[in-house]
Design an enzyme around this catalytic site. Sequence first.
Site: not given
Ligand code: NAI
Length: 461
Positions: A231, A304, A310-311, A313, A361, A367, A371, A402
């Site tokens: 997704r 991810g 907060l740290l 907690n 943040n 997180y 990152k 998202t």
């Molecule tokens: P999301 O939560 O919608 O999708 C993350 C996907 O990773 C999910 O399908 C989940 O099942 C999968 N996942 C989680 N743990 C896993 C594991 N151990 N093994 C395999 N798959 C795993 O997240 P989103 O928003 O699409 O973010 C994608 C990346 O972009 C992440 O690394 C996130 O930290 C980074 N990101 C997102 C931002 C945003 O505004 N949405 C901003 C900055 C970074």
Amino acid sequence: MTDTYLHLVNSGFTKKLAKQLGLPRPAPLRRHRAGDPLVDGPVLVIGLGGQDGASTPQPDADALAQLLAGTGDTPGWDLDIHRHVATTETVKAVVLVLSDVEHPDGLAAPVAALAAVLRRLAPGGRVVTISRTSTADDAPAVAAARQGVDGFLRSLAKELRGGATANGVVLAEGVDVLAPSALGALRFFLSTRSAFVDGQLLEIGSDAGTFPADWEVPLSGRVAVVTGAARGIGAAIARTLARDGATVVVVDVPAAGEALARIANEVRGTALQLDITAEDAGQRMLEHALGRHGHLDIVVHNAGITRDKLLANMSRDRWEAVLAVNIAAQLRINEALLTSGDFTDQPRIVSLASTSGIAGNRGQTNYAASKGGVIGMARATAPLLAAFGGTANAVAPGFIETEMTARIPAVTRQIARRLNSLQQGGLPEDVAEAVAFLASPAAGGVVGRVLRVCGQNLVGA
Ligand code: NAI
């Protein structure tokens, strides 16, 4: 997630009202669609002499203008290139070639030429500077001029409106203005593929990289793994890499198996249900890619998670869960790839960082540590891949629409969306386009860098 405010301020009565009240009026951004021209309008190339500087030697601007227009000996891009425009003409893009600048005084003429056309920059217009990295080895005046471009570009990006962006290609010493990565980055910044990239300066470290046979399908023949692809951003990355010609293996946890299978079908790739924190995750990715598709060339570490607190907690579990998925798993998988002997044909690793890892943040110490870790890892992994023509880089998204950001409380979400120069959130495909560029053969000279896809967030570098 739709941005209702963006639609309201761009339609009918509410558009007028927003204007009268002086509310922010973000412009709808145009994204890349198959068959779109690279730039749909006149492109002005300005060298050090400005618009009337025919007598000023400006070899880089001349060489670039020739290639972009397709008037040289080698096949070019056939853009509608101008070195001078009349005071009534609209321009779609301006390329400001400042790579030969030797003193801050030298910036005045080209910048004046740009200023003269800014009011005629079309909606969704592009300004791209080409400059050189400033180092401690430069003469002070040279360093001042080069670093000056940096501040200039970032400020200009904050002034542009109508969905226009300004970004910079920064050449390391000795890198040719026509090097694959310099041209690849220029193409990316000029195109609608970089709709949500603004105020960024991308350094080109070397002449490495190769030109694709077809810029429309630069990943043709390449096999890519994308983690967290069931997704959100991961699914968009899978679609974009497939559109660009790659065969894609989509990876996600077994619980997301159904959605994962749908994405695999959609991109005509294969699905691998795998928790990336498993000890043997790297080996299993390689086995799957080699067994089903014959090789593995691109790995996108996108999976991810967040566990905000907060740290004061923060439980140790929350800290460890985030670090395990967001950084430790990537380190272990990269180690497996690097020691396998099967990841050696211009390999590409692209990791998802975050602007949180740069600017910090509140509530995200775990997180942001993970990152920030991704950024350090990309920098230190890149040299290990250099012998194979490989690269490692990171993409740092800002606010992207998202499921993750849909969980942010409504008022905070509205504010977060407006806190960038484009005054809106990005879409998953905006991040995917940046990943696809860094995964491409032309990006071989971009090593260990971070490309932000954040509309020029007002916080952070
Ligand atoms: P999301 O939560 O919608 O999708 C993350 C996907 O990773 C999910 O399908 C989940 O099942 C999968 N996942 C989680 N743990 C896993 C594991 N151990 N093994 C395999 N798959 C795993 O997240 P989103 O928003 O699409 O973010 C994608 C990346 O972009 C992440 O690394 C996130 O930290 C980074 N990101 C997102 C931002 C945003 O505004 N949405 C901003 C900055 C970074």
